[in-house]
Enzyme design. Structure first.
Site, short mmCIF file in Angstrom:
data_model
loop_
_atom_site.label_atom_id
_atom_site.label_comp_id
_atom_site.label_asym_id
_atom_site.label_seq_id
_atom_site.Cartn_x
_atom_site.Cartn_y
_atom_site.Cartn_z
N GLY A 239 0.79 -1.23 0.00
CA GLY A 239 0.00 0.00 0.00
C GLY A 239 0.82 1.28 0.00
O GLY A 239 0.24 2.37 -0.04
N PRO A 274 4.94 -4.92 -1.02
CA PRO A 274 4.79 -3.75 -1.88
C PRO A 274 4.52 -4.14 -3.33
O PRO A 274 5.11 -5.10 -3.83
CB PRO A 274 6.17 -3.08 -1.78
CG PRO A 274 7.10 -4.24 -1.57
CD PRO A 274 6.35 -5.23 -0.73
N GLY A 275 3.66 -3.42 -3.98
CA GLY A 275 3.43 -3.59 -5.43
C GLY A 275 3.59 -2.24 -6.11
O GLY A 275 4.58 -1.96 -6.78
N ARG A 276 2.62 -1.37 -5.83
CA ARG A 276 2.57 -0.06 -6.47
C ARG A 276 3.86 0.75 -6.31
O ARG A 276 4.33 1.36 -7.26
CB ARG A 276 1.39 0.74 -5.86
CG ARG A 276 1.11 2.05 -6.55
CD ARG A 276 0.09 2.88 -5.76
NE ARG A 276 -1.11 2.15 -5.44
CZ ARG A 276 -2.14 1.98 -6.28
NH1 ARG A 276 -2.11 2.51 -7.48
NH2 ARG A 276 -3.21 1.29 -5.91
N TYR A 316 -11.36 4.44 -10.97
CA TYR A 316 -11.19 5.18 -9.72
C TYR A 316 -11.19 6.68 -9.90
O TYR A 316 -11.01 7.42 -8.92
CB TYR A 316 -9.83 4.84 -9.08
CG TYR A 316 -9.46 3.40 -8.94
CD1 TYR A 316 -10.24 2.51 -8.20
CD2 TYR A 316 -8.28 2.91 -9.49
CE1 TYR A 316 -9.85 1.19 -8.05
CE2 TYR A 316 -7.89 1.59 -9.35
CZ TYR A 316 -8.69 0.73 -8.62
OH TYR A 316 -8.29 -0.56 -8.46
N CYS A 355 -16.35 2.32 -26.89
CA CYS A 355 -17.70 2.87 -26.91
C CYS A 355 -18.27 3.02 -25.50
O CYS A 355 -19.19 2.30 -25.10
CB CYS A 355 -18.61 1.98 -27.75
SG CYS A 355 -17.94 1.72 -29.38
N GLU A 356 -17.68 3.89 -24.72
CA GLU A 356 -18.12 4.21 -23.35
C GLU A 356 -17.74 5.66 -23.09
O GLU A 356 -16.60 6.04 -23.39
CB GLU A 356 -17.37 3.36 -22.31
CG GLU A 356 -17.53 1.88 -22.42
CD GLU A 356 -18.78 1.36 -21.72
OE1 GLU A 356 -19.37 2.08 -20.91
OE2 GLU A 356 -19.15 0.21 -22.03
#
Ligand SMILES: *Cc1c(COP(=O)(O)O)cnc(C)c1O
Length: 433
Positions: A239, A274-276, A316, A355-356
């Site tokens: 995180g 940890p990733g991000r 998000y 198409c959004e």
């Protein structure tokens, strides 16, 4: 922060010019910097060195096999959240004993295969799951090493969708129930309870939530030890922040300065996930302008990357700094921030072909003038970027390239129309009922 820099008005990844990569591999294209990945890993490892932690890189943040191999060689262990991720680390040559397995919905098959491969530890999210792991381990005559994921009920002050350590989320077991769950475990042959796990959410750009959660969990450790349980491990999750908007995230050493003193000398093996903080700034998404158009006062720049390549803005409302790959000297961005003001910019929406209306990469963004054929870089896209990509609108997923110094290697080829169709070619004859 990373090794994506402008040289003479041209964006480079390490020593390689971004336009050359686009010529060679096409767009949209994910580009990763080897040096940035390793530096981020090394900084975390150095900052927490006093605890001699096991650093379990969160595979879900950027799961390419080449990246897993690279981090494994550097000494990383791994955090997986599914049978598929477990399969991935094995494919990358990692011994699953160097992995922890988290996730609220592990199936019997996933538990069985994790036990068969000798997984290092299960991070257990519920009493029901603990029961299944015990039963499956006992039936196999093995012992599962587990950490109970506690929910410390602390607000990490991040997006509601990426908050995981509040009581109302689906993650972990309440602190006050955890002690009873452990007492109920006494005598279960299939379980070796090593300790506790927590993961608060992501990104957590303040350190206070870690302090509060660790203090609460240490009280639980003390209580369980007083009850006679041998608690030897604490996994404080991941995180840690990354730099999306300026240098908004605390540094690895800033986190460590506050966290290490709480944990030093407690007789606990410490795990980080940890990733991000390792991957986000180590990757970018390169895309080419297809069209520009106006609708009333609004200006749109339509590029060949979409929510299918980078979902975070749509999912998000995340901010990703975006800027042309080639700019005149006076337009080289001095910072990567939401409020950057550079003379000559035009306010546009950077959108994709899907198409959004939710298909955008940047909204109301002041960018240097763009025309058809120009290249745009979307920064800080290394984590939760390519891994969240989809084939929606029957789009082929993008290629991925890893740059090291002056060399670039293809680490994932662009999908083809045959890839899109392969899993549906399950019958030769037309289906009729
Ligand atoms: C996603 C996740 C992580 C990694 O989070 P980052 O924000 O990428 O560091 C770590 N642990 C668990 C259990 C996770 O689900």
């Amino acid at each position: 922060m990373d090794h994506f820099c402008y040289q003479d008005g041209v964006l480079h990844c390490e020593s390689v010019a971004a336009p050359a990569l686009c010529e060679r591999f096409g767009t949209p294209l994910y580009v990763y910097s080897r040096r940035t990945f390793l530096e981020h890993y090394d900084r975390l490892s150095a900052a927490f060195a006093e605890l001699n932690p096991t650093i379990c890189y969160a595979v879900k943040s950027c799961h390419n096999l080449a990246i897993l191999r690279m981090l494994s060689q550097r000494g990383a262990a791994f955090d997986v959240v599914s049978g598929g991720e477990l399969r991935r680390i094995e494919e990358a040559g990692v011994d699953p004993a160097r992995a922890v397995f988290a996730g609220v919905g592990k199936t019997d098959d996933e538990i069985s295969s994790a036990l068969d491969t000798g997984i290092g530890c299960f991070n257990v999210e519920s009493e029901g799951e603990l029961g299944r792991i015990a039963a499956i381990a006992e039936a196999r005559g093995v012992v599962a090493r587990v950490a109970l994921r506690v929910n410390p009920d602390v607000d990490p002050k991040t997006h509601v969708y990426t908050t995981t350590g509040k009581r109302e989320t689906k993650f972990g077991i309440d602190l006050d129930r955890a002690r009873r769950v452990i007492s109920d475990l006494d005598g279960r042959a299939g379980i070796d309870l090593a300790g506790f796990h927590m993961h608060l959410g992501s990104p957590v750009n303040t350190i206070e939530p870690y302090i509060e959660s660790i203090e609460k969990t240490l009280e639980l450790v003390a209580a369980c030890r007083a009850d006679g349980h041998r608690i030897t491990m604490l996994n404080i999750g991941g995180g840690f922040g990354a730099h999306y908007d300026d240098d908004e995230a605390p540094s690895a050493s800033a986190y460590a300065q506050r966290i290490v003193p709480l944990l030093a000398g407690k007789g606990l093996d410490i795990i980080l996930e940890p990733g991000r903080s390792i991957a986000a700034n180590a990757g970018v998404l390169l895309t080419r302008v297809l069209y520009t158009k106006r609708s009333g006062e609004r200006r749109f720049v339509i590029v060949d990357a979409a929510m299918t390549e980078l979902l975070r803005p749509a999912l998000y409302g995340s901010f990703h700094f975006a800027w042309p790959v080639v700019v005149p000297d006076e337009m080289v961005p001095p910072r990567r921030s939401a409020d950057l003001a550079v003379d000559g910019c035009v306010v546009v929406d950077l959108v994709g072909p899907v198409c959004e209306s939710g298909d955008f990469l940047a909204k109301d963004r002041a960018l240097p003038p763009l025309t058809r054929g120009d290249l745009v870089c979307v920064f800080s896209a290394g984590a939760y970027g390519s891994v969240m990509s989809s084939q929606y609108n029957s789009r082929c997923r993008a290629a991925e390239v890893l740059v090291g110094g002056s060399e670039a290697r293809l680490i994932r080829r662009r999908e083809t129309y045959d890839d899109l169709l392969a899993t549906e070619r399950v019958t030769d004859a037309p289906v009729s009922f």
